[in-house]
Design a protein around this motif. Structure first.
Motif, PDB file in Angstrom:
ATOM      1  N   SER A 172       0.842  -1.209   0.000  1.00 46.97           N
ATOM      2  CA  SER A 172       0.000   0.000   0.000  1.00 46.97           C
ATOM      3  C   SER A 172       0.869   1.248   0.000  1.00 46.97           C
ATOM      4  O   SER A 172       0.609   2.202  -0.746  1.00 46.97           O
ATOM      5  CB  SER A 172      -0.917   0.022   1.230  1.00 46.97           C
ATOM      6  OG  SER A 172      -1.775  -1.087   1.211  1.00 46.97           O
ATOM      7  N   SER A 188      -5.328   0.639  -2.936  1.00 44.36           N
ATOM      8  CA  SER A 188      -4.139   1.438  -2.624  1.00 44.36           C
ATOM      9  C   SER A 188      -3.566   2.129  -3.865  1.00 44.36           C
ATOM     10  O   SER A 188      -2.620   2.915  -3.757  1.00 44.36           O
ATOM     11  CB  SER A 188      -3.071   0.588  -1.928  1.00 44.36           C
ATOM     12  OG  SER A 188      -2.706  -0.520  -2.719  1.00 44.36           O
ATOM     13  N   MET A 212      -2.069  -2.715 -12.836  1.00 47.33           N
ATOM     14  CA  MET A 212      -1.529  -3.823 -12.039  1.00 47.33           C
ATOM     15  C   MET A 212      -1.107  -4.969 -12.942  1.00 47.33           C
ATOM     16  O   MET A 212      -1.669  -5.152 -14.029  1.00 47.33           O
ATOM     17  CB  MET A 212      -2.556  -4.282 -11.002  1.00 47.33           C
ATOM     18  CG  MET A 212      -3.745  -4.986 -11.584  1.00 47.33           C
ATOM     19  SD  MET A 212      -5.237  -4.997 -10.517  1.00 47.33           S
ATOM     20  CE  MET A 212      -4.625  -5.232  -8.883  1.00 47.33           C
ATOM     21  N   ASN A 268      -5.762  -9.119  -7.626  1.00 48.94           N
ATOM     22  CA  ASN A 268      -5.853  -9.836  -6.350  1.00 48.94           C
ATOM     23  C   ASN A 268      -7.110 -10.694  -6.242  1.00 48.94           C
ATOM     24  O   ASN A 268      -7.120 -11.682  -5.510  1.00 48.94           O
ATOM     25  CB  ASN A 268      -5.790  -8.849  -5.184  1.00 48.94           C
ATOM     26  CG  ASN A 268      -6.607  -7.595  -5.416  1.00 48.94           C
ATOM     27  OD1 ASN A 268      -6.391  -6.882  -6.406  1.00 48.94           O
ATOM     28  ND2 ASN A 268      -7.547  -7.331  -4.551  1.00 48.94           N
ATOM     29  N   ASP A 270       1.581  -2.253 -10.228  1.00 57.02           N
ATOM     30  CA  ASP A 270       1.419  -2.933  -8.939  1.00 57.02           C
ATOM     31  C   ASP A 270       1.617  -4.433  -9.199  1.00 57.02           C
ATOM     32  O   ASP A 270       0.764  -5.090  -9.781  1.00 57.02           O
ATOM     33  CB  ASP A 270       0.005  -2.631  -8.414  1.00 57.02           C
ATOM     34  CG  ASP A 270      -0.309  -3.372  -7.123  1.00 57.02           C
ATOM     35  OD1 ASP A 270       0.467  -4.266  -6.723  1.00 57.02           O
ATOM     36  OD2 ASP A 270      -1.351  -3.064  -6.513  1.00 57.02           O
ATOM     37  N   GLN A 321       0.650  -8.972  -6.299  1.00 59.22           N
ATOM     38  CA  GLN A 321       0.114 -10.339  -6.376  1.00 59.22           C
ATOM     39  C   GLN A 321       0.886 -11.212  -7.357  1.00 59.22           C
ATOM     40  O   GLN A 321       0.818 -12.440  -7.284  1.00 59.22           O
ATOM     41  CB  GLN A 321      -1.372 -10.320  -6.769  1.00 59.22           C
ATOM     42  CG  GLN A 321      -2.283  -9.774  -5.694  1.00 59.22           C
ATOM     43  CD  GLN A 321      -2.381 -10.684  -4.464  1.00 59.22           C
ATOM     44  OE1 GLN A 321      -1.976 -11.845  -4.479  1.00 59.22           O
ATOM     45  NE2 GLN A 321      -2.918 -10.152  -3.372  1.00 59.22           N
ATOM     46  N   HIS A 375       4.483  -9.766   2.651  1.00 54.70           N
ATOM     47  CA  HIS A 375       3.625 -10.794   3.269  1.00 54.70           C
ATOM     48  C   HIS A 375       2.811 -11.601   2.271  1.00 54.70           C
ATOM     49  O   HIS A 375       2.101 -12.525   2.659  1.00 54.70           O
ATOM     50  CB  HIS A 375       2.729 -10.176   4.352  1.00 54.70           C
ATOM     51  CG  HIS A 375       1.580  -9.365   3.837  1.00 54.70           C
ATOM     52  ND1 HIS A 375       0.287  -9.821   3.884  1.00 54.70           N
ATOM     53  CD2 HIS A 375       1.530  -8.138   3.285  1.00 54.70           C
ATOM     54  CE1 HIS A 375      -0.521  -8.889   3.387  1.00 54.70           C
ATOM     55  NE2 HIS A 375       0.217  -7.854   3.018  1.00 54.70           N
TER      56      HIS A 375
END
Ligand SMILES: Cc1ncc(COP(=O)(O)O)c(C=O)c1O
Length: 375
Positions: A70, A98, A143, A147, A172, A175, A197
Motif C-alpha cells: 500500500s 491502494s 496492475m 488480487n 502494482d 500479487q 507478506h
C-alpha cells in the motif's frame, strides 16, 4: 483449519523466521550508524535489497523499501504526481484500493483521473489504449495481476504505449511476485510495487522499484534513508525477512507455479460441475493459484461462513475490502451482474495446499449446495 486465502496473506516461512531472528535478538544496530553493529545492520539491509531486486528483475540500486504494498503504491502515485504539474492520470478499472484511492485523492488536487475500462475477462480494452495514445496522460497505473480474479495484464504492451507517448507507468506487482516470473526491465514500467507478506515474508514490508529517471517526492520527510525517498529507521528484521522470502520465491517459482496450476485446475473443473456456477475471467491468463467463482443463488459471505464452519478459509472478494458488503468493484468493472458479483468467492492456493485439501473443499461445496461435484 485449511487455509485457502494466500492472496490475502501468506504464513511466514520457517526459513524466513530463522533469517530474521538474529536481527530481533542480538543484532540491534541502526543501519545509519557508522560503528560495527550499525555496519552489520547495513549489510543485512543491502543483502535483502539484492535479493528483492533479483526477484523483481531489477538492479539493487532501484529498490526502495517501504512498509508494504500500500505504501509503495501511494509513493508511486502521489510521489510522482507531487513532482509534476497537475495533469492527467489513468488507472486500470480493476486496480487495488491502494492505487485507486490515491488517484481519487489526486482529483482533489487538480488532477484529471479516469479509469481504463476492462472487458468481460478483466483485460484492459484495446480502445482504452488507443485513446491513451491519442490523448496522452502524464501517469498510467496498471496492475500486473489482479488480487481477486488473478487476471494478468499485458503490462509490457501498455507500458510501450505509455512510454511512446511520454507517460510514466506504474505497475502494482504485489500479487504477481512469487507466482509468475517478474522482470522490471522487460515490463517497461518506471515504477513497480511489491509486498513481503504475499510471498511468505513478514507483514509490514514492501518495496517500490524505481527507475532512476523518475522524479519522485517522498511521502515521509525527515530522514535520508532509502536515498531520501523513505525517511525513518529501517525495520531491519522485517527487511531481512522480506529479502529471504524473495530469494526463496525466486528459487521455487517454477515448481510452485506448476503444482498450484494443477490444483487450481482440479478445483475449477469440480466447481464448474455444480449447477449455476460461474468462474470469473475463465478465458483470461491468470495467476496459477487463484480461482474466483460464484454459485447463482448463494451470497459470497454466506458461502465463506459456511465453509469456515467446515474448517476451510476462503475469501469473498478481496480481503482488503472485507467488511464491505458491496459487490466487488473488480467484477462490476468486468460487467458482471451485481447479483452474481455479490456471490463471489475467492480461493487462493499456497505452497502447502494438497490435492486432498482441494478435494475436501469440493466435497464441502457439494454438501452446501446438495450436489456432488463431478470429477
Ligand atoms: C494487488 C495488491 N496491491 C497492493 C496490496 C497492498 O499490499 P500490503 O498489504 O502490503 O499493503 C494488496 C494487498 O492485498 C494487493 O492485493
Amino acid at each position: 483449519m485449511i487455509y485457502f486465502d494466500h492472496n490475502a496473506t501468506t504464513p511466514l516461512d520457517g526459513r524466513v523466521l530463522e533469517a530474521m531472528l538474529p536481527y530481533l535478538k542480538s543484532c540491534h544496530g541502526n543501519p545509519s550508524s557508522l560503528h560495527r553493529p550499525g555496519r552489520i545492520a547495513r549489510d543485512a539491509v543491502e543483502t535483502a535489497r539484492a535479493q528483492v531486486a533479483a526477484l523483481a528483475g531489477a538492479a539493487p540500486s532501484q529498490v526502495v523499501f517501504t512498509s508494504g504494498g500500500s505504501e509503495a503504491n501511494n509513493l508511486a502515485i502521489k510521489g510522482l504526481a507531487w513532482s509534476l504539474q497537475p495533469g492527467r492520470l489513468r488507472i486500470g478499472a480493476t486496480e487495488h484500493p491502494s492505487v485507486a484511492e490515491p488517484a481519487r485523492f489526486l482529483c482533489s488536487q487538480g488532477w484529471e483521473c479516469r479509469t481504463l475500462p476492462v472487458d468481460a475477462q478483466g483485460m484492459i480494452e484495446d480502445f482504452a489504449l488507443a485513446e491513451t495514445a491519442q490523448n496522452p496522460p502524464d501517469i498510467v497505473a496498471v496492475m500486473l495481476a489482479n488480487n481477486e480474479t488473478g487476471v494478468i495484464q499485458d503490462v509490457a504492451r501498455i507500458a510501450a504505449v505509455a512510454r511512446d507517448n511520454g507517460a510514466w507507468l506504474h505497475c502494482d506487482a504485489v500479487q504477481a511476485a512469487g507466482k509468475i516470473p517478474l522482470s522490471f526491465a522487460q515490463t517497461g514500467a518506471h515504477l513497480m510495487s511489491l509486498s513481503g507478506h504475499k510471498i511468505y515474508g513478514p507483514k509490514g514490508t514492501g518495496a517500490l522499484i524505481v527507475d532512476p529517471s523518475v522524479p519522485l517526492t517522498p511521502l515521509i520527510h525527515g530522514g535520508e534513508q532509502e536515498k531520501g525517498l523513505r525517511g525513518g529507521t529501517e525495520n531491519v528484521a522485517a527487511i531481512v525477512g522480506f529479502g529471504k522470502a524473495a530469494e526463496l520465491a525466486a528459487a521455487e517459482l517454477e515448481e510452485y507455479g506448476r503444482r498450484l496450476r494443477r490444483l487450481r485446475d482440479i478445483l475449477e473443473r469440480g466447481i464448474e460441475t455444480l449447477p449455476g456456477t460461474m468462474v470469473f475471467a475463465r478465458a483470461a491468463e491468470r495467476l496459477p493459484n487463484t480461482v474466483q467463482f460464484a454459485i447463482a443463488g448463494y451470497d459470497g459471505e454466506t458461502l465463506v461462513m459456511l465453509l469456515d464452519r467446515q474448517g476451510l478459509a476462503v475469501s469473498s472478494g478481496s480481503a482488503c475490502a472485507s467488511g464491505a458488503r458491496e459487490p466487488s468493484p473488480v467484477l462490476l468493472a468486468m460487467g458482471v451482474d451485481p447479483a452474481l458479483a455479490a456471490g463471489a468467492v475467492r480461493i487462493s492456493l499456497g505452497r502447502d495446499n494438497t490435492e486432498a485439501e482441494a478435494e475436501q473443499l469440493l466435497a464441502s461445496l457439494g454438501r452446501i449446495t446438495g450436489v456432488e461435484p463431478g470429477p
